[in-house]
Motif scaffolding. Structure first.
Motif, PDB file in Angstrom:
ATOM      1  N   GLY A  82      19.742 -34.481  79.785  1.00  0.00           N
ATOM      2  CA  GLY A  82      19.032 -34.565  81.057  1.00  0.00           C
ATOM      3  C   GLY A  82      19.864 -34.245  82.282  1.00  0.00           C
ATOM      4  O   GLY A  82      19.357 -34.300  83.411  1.00  0.00           O
ATOM      5  N   PHE A  83      21.141 -33.891  82.103  1.00  0.00           N
ATOM      6  CA  PHE A  83      21.995 -33.603  83.252  1.00  0.00           C
ATOM      7  C   PHE A  83      21.628 -32.253  83.865  1.00  0.00           C
ATOM      8  O   PHE A  83      21.442 -31.265  83.161  1.00  0.00           O
ATOM      9  CB  PHE A  83      23.465 -33.593  82.826  1.00  0.00           C
ATOM     10  CG  PHE A  83      24.432 -33.413  83.970  1.00  0.00           C
ATOM     11  CD1 PHE A  83      24.619 -34.437  84.890  1.00  0.00           C
ATOM     12  CD2 PHE A  83      25.143 -32.240  84.129  1.00  0.00           C
ATOM     13  CE1 PHE A  83      25.500 -34.278  85.950  1.00  0.00           C
ATOM     14  CE2 PHE A  83      26.036 -32.084  85.172  1.00  0.00           C
ATOM     15  CZ  PHE A  83      26.212 -33.109  86.094  1.00  0.00           C
ATOM     16  N   VAL A  89      28.890 -28.735  90.560  1.00  0.00           N
ATOM     17  CA  VAL A  89      29.402 -28.917  89.201  1.00  0.00           C
ATOM     18  C   VAL A  89      30.083 -27.644  88.720  1.00  0.00           C
ATOM     19  O   VAL A  89      31.194 -27.682  88.172  1.00  0.00           O
ATOM     20  CB  VAL A  89      28.246 -29.311  88.247  1.00  0.00           C
ATOM     21  CG1 VAL A  89      28.722 -29.309  86.801  1.00  0.00           C
ATOM     22  CG2 VAL A  89      27.689 -30.674  88.628  1.00  0.00           C
ATOM     23  N   ARG A  90      29.430 -26.515  88.917  1.00  0.00           N
ATOM     24  CA  ARG A  90      29.997 -25.231  88.463  1.00  0.00           C
ATOM     25  C   ARG A  90      31.338 -24.951  89.130  1.00  0.00           C
ATOM     26  O   ARG A  90      32.311 -24.558  88.478  1.00  0.00           O
ATOM     27  CB  ARG A  90      29.021 -24.092  88.758  1.00  0.00           C
ATOM     28  CG  ARG A  90      27.735 -24.123  87.952  1.00  0.00           C
ATOM     29  CD  ARG A  90      26.905 -22.879  88.230  1.00  0.00           C
ATOM     30  NE  ARG A  90      25.626 -22.922  87.544  1.00  0.00           N
ATOM     31  CZ  ARG A  90      24.507 -23.401  88.069  1.00  0.00           C
ATOM     32  NH1 ARG A  90      24.509 -23.891  89.313  1.00  0.00           N
ATOM     33  NH2 ARG A  90      23.383 -23.412  87.371  1.00  0.00           N
ATOM     34  N   VAL A  91      31.397 -25.135  90.451  1.00  0.00           N
ATOM     35  CA  VAL A  91      32.630 -24.832  91.188  1.00  0.00           C
ATOM     36  C   VAL A  91      33.753 -25.788  90.796  1.00  0.00           C
ATOM     37  O   VAL A  91      34.909 -25.367  90.633  1.00  0.00           O
ATOM     38  CB  VAL A  91      32.378 -24.879  92.710  1.00  0.00           C
ATOM     39  CG1 VAL A  91      33.696 -24.786  93.479  1.00  0.00           C
ATOM     40  CG2 VAL A  91      31.459 -23.734  93.131  1.00  0.00           C
ATOM     41  N   PRO A 119      26.101 -36.046  81.372  1.00  0.00           N
ATOM     42  CA  PRO A 119      26.260 -36.849  82.591  1.00  0.00           C
ATOM     43  C   PRO A 119      27.398 -37.859  82.486  1.00  0.00           C
ATOM     44  O   PRO A 119      28.034 -38.187  83.487  1.00  0.00           O
ATOM     45  CB  PRO A 119      24.904 -37.550  82.733  1.00  0.00           C
ATOM     46  CG  PRO A 119      24.313 -37.544  81.365  1.00  0.00           C
ATOM     47  CD  PRO A 119      24.793 -36.274  80.730  1.00  0.00           C
ATOM     48  N   ASP A 120      27.662 -38.341  81.283  1.00  0.00           N
ATOM     49  CA  ASP A 120      28.676 -39.377  81.072  1.00  0.00           C
ATOM     50  C   ASP A 120      29.300 -39.163  79.694  1.00  0.00           C
ATOM     51  O   ASP A 120      28.948 -38.216  78.988  1.00  0.00           O
ATOM     52  CB  ASP A 120      28.034 -40.762  81.164  1.00  0.00           C
ATOM     53  CG  ASP A 120      29.028 -41.852  81.558  1.00  0.00           C
ATOM     54  OD1 ASP A 120      30.254 -41.623  81.423  1.00  0.00           O
ATOM     55  OD2 ASP A 120      28.584 -42.926  81.999  1.00  0.00           O
ATOM     56  N   LEU A 153      32.011 -31.207  78.224  1.00  0.00           N
ATOM     57  CA  LEU A 153      32.600 -32.080  79.230  1.00  0.00           C
ATOM     58  C   LEU A 153      31.633 -33.189  79.624  1.00  0.00           C
ATOM     59  O   LEU A 153      30.418 -32.990  79.622  1.00  0.00           O
ATOM     60  CB  LEU A 153      32.960 -31.278  80.488  1.00  0.00           C
ATOM     61  CG  LEU A 153      33.980 -30.147  80.330  1.00  0.00           C
ATOM     62  CD1 LEU A 153      33.965 -29.246  81.559  1.00  0.00           C
ATOM     63  CD2 LEU A 153      35.380 -30.702  80.091  1.00  0.00           C
ATOM     64  N   ALA A 154      32.182 -34.347  79.987  1.00  0.00           N
ATOM     65  CA  ALA A 154      31.395 -35.443  80.557  1.00  0.00           C
ATOM     66  C   ALA A 154      31.601 -35.406  82.070  1.00  0.00           C
ATOM     67  O   ALA A 154      32.732 -35.571  82.542  1.00  0.00           O
ATOM     68  CB  ALA A 154      31.852 -36.782  79.987  1.00  0.00           C
TER      69      ALA A 154
END
Length: 275
Positions: A82-83, A89-91, A119-120, A153-154
Motif C-alpha cells: 500500500g505504500f 521518495v524517488r529522489v 512503508p516499514d 527497501l523499507a
C-alpha cells in the motif's frame, strides 16, 4: 537457404541488436534525458533528504543531479503493502544510491532494474541451513539486494537514515553497496578490483574483519556495527554506511580501511563534511 545459415544470420542479427542497444541506443537515450532540466522540486527534495549534497563541490553536485535524473528515468519504482511512491521518495533513494557512483561510473547500476519500497520493515520467509538440516525462519528486514537487479527497501528506515545524517545506519547506502559488490558476479565483500589495489584490499579488509570479530568475541566495544561481522559482504556494506555517515569515526578507528574506501569511491566524506 539452409537452416544452419538461417540460424547464423538470426544469431548475428540478435547480437548486432544487443550491441546497438548497449553501446548506442542507451547512450542516446541518456543524452536525450540529460537535455531536460533537473526539476526544481527535485532539487528541494535533494537538499532535504541527501545532506551531503550541500557539501559537494559544484561539479560533483551537477554529476549527482545528472545521475539521479538517469536513475529515476531508467529504474522502476514499486510501492509495496500500500505504500505510494512520490518524487521525494524517488529522489532520496536515487540520491543516496548515486553518492556511491558520483565519482565512479553511473554504469555501475546498469543492471539495477527495480526498486521495491515498503512503508516499514517487512517480514520474509528465509531458508536457514544447519549442517544437513534446512529450515525456514520468519525474518524482519529493512532491505535486501539481489544479483538479479532488484533492491528492496523499507521507507521508514530510508527516511531515518536520510534525516539523521550522522547516524550509524543508512539502508540505502547499505543495499546499493551490495549492488556494487555484485558487479563481479558474487557478493563477497570485494567489489571488482585488480592488481595491487585488489591485493591491498584483500590484506587490509581481512585484518580489519578479523579484528572486528575478535573484539566481539571478547565482548569489547566494537568500532563498527556488529552486523558487519556476520560475513564479508555485510562487512563491506556496513563499512560503506559508516564511511558516508560517520567518516571521522571510521578514519580514527581504521585509517587504512578509510583510505581504501576513499580510493574506491573516489570521494572523501570526512573532508567534505568540514567544508
Amino acid at each position: 537457404m539452409s537452416p544452419l545459415i538461417l540460424f547464423t544470420v538470426f544469431a548475428i542479427a540478435l547480437i548486432a541488436t544487443a550491441v546497438f542497444y548497449l553501446f548506442f541506443y542507451r547512450a542516446w537515450r541518456r543524452e536525450l534525458e540529460l537535455k531536460q532540466p533537473f526539476p526544481k522540486a527535485w532539487r528541494k527534495h535533494l537538499q532535504s533528504t541527501v545532506p551531503l549534497y550541500r557539501h559537494l563541490p559544484t561539479h560533483m553536485q551537477k554529476t549527482l543531479r545528472d545521475q539521479i535524473q538517469l536513475f529515476i528515468a531508467e529504474k522502476h519504482f514499486y510501492g509495496c503493502a500500500g505504500f505510494e511512491i512520490d518524487d521525494r521518495v524517488r529522489v532520496a533513494i536515487a540520491g543516496h544510491a548515486c553518492l556511491l557512483t558520483v565519482m565512479r561510473s553511473y554504469a555501475d547500476y546498469n543492471e539495477v532494474r527495480s526498486i521495491l519500497v515498503y512503508p516499514d520493515v517487512y517480514r520474509v520467509q528465509a531458508q536457514e541451513r544447519d549442517g544437513m538440516v534446512v529450515g525456514v525462519s520468519d525474518q524482519v528486514r529493512a532491505g535486501e539486494a539481489s544479483s538479479l537487479g532488484q533492491v528492496v527497501l523499507a521507507w521508514s528506515e530510508c527516511e531515518s537514515g536520510a534525516i539523521n545524517k550522522n547516524g550509524p545506519h543508512n539502508v540505502i547506502l547499505h543495499e546499493f553497496a551490495h549492488q556494487l559488490d555484485y558487479l563481479d558476479g558474487t557478493a563477497d565483500g570485494a567489489p571488482p578490483l585488480s592488481g595491487e589495489q585488489a591485493k591491498e584490499w584483500q590484506q587490509t579488509m581481512t585484518i580489519a574483519y578479523d579484528n572486528l570479530r575478535h573484539s566481539l568475541r571478547h565482548h569489547r566495544t566494537s568500532w563498527l556495527d556488529p552486523y558487519g561481522a556476520t560475513k564479508p559482504a555485510e562487512f563491506f556494506a556496513v563499512l560503506t554506511e559508516t564511511f558516508y555517515q560517520q567518516p571521522q569515526h571510521l578514519k580514527e578507528q581504521q585509517p587504512a580501511v578509510y583510505e581504501l574506501l576513499r580510493d574506491f569511491y573516489r570521494i572523501d566524506p570526512g573532508e567534505l563534511a568540514q567544508s
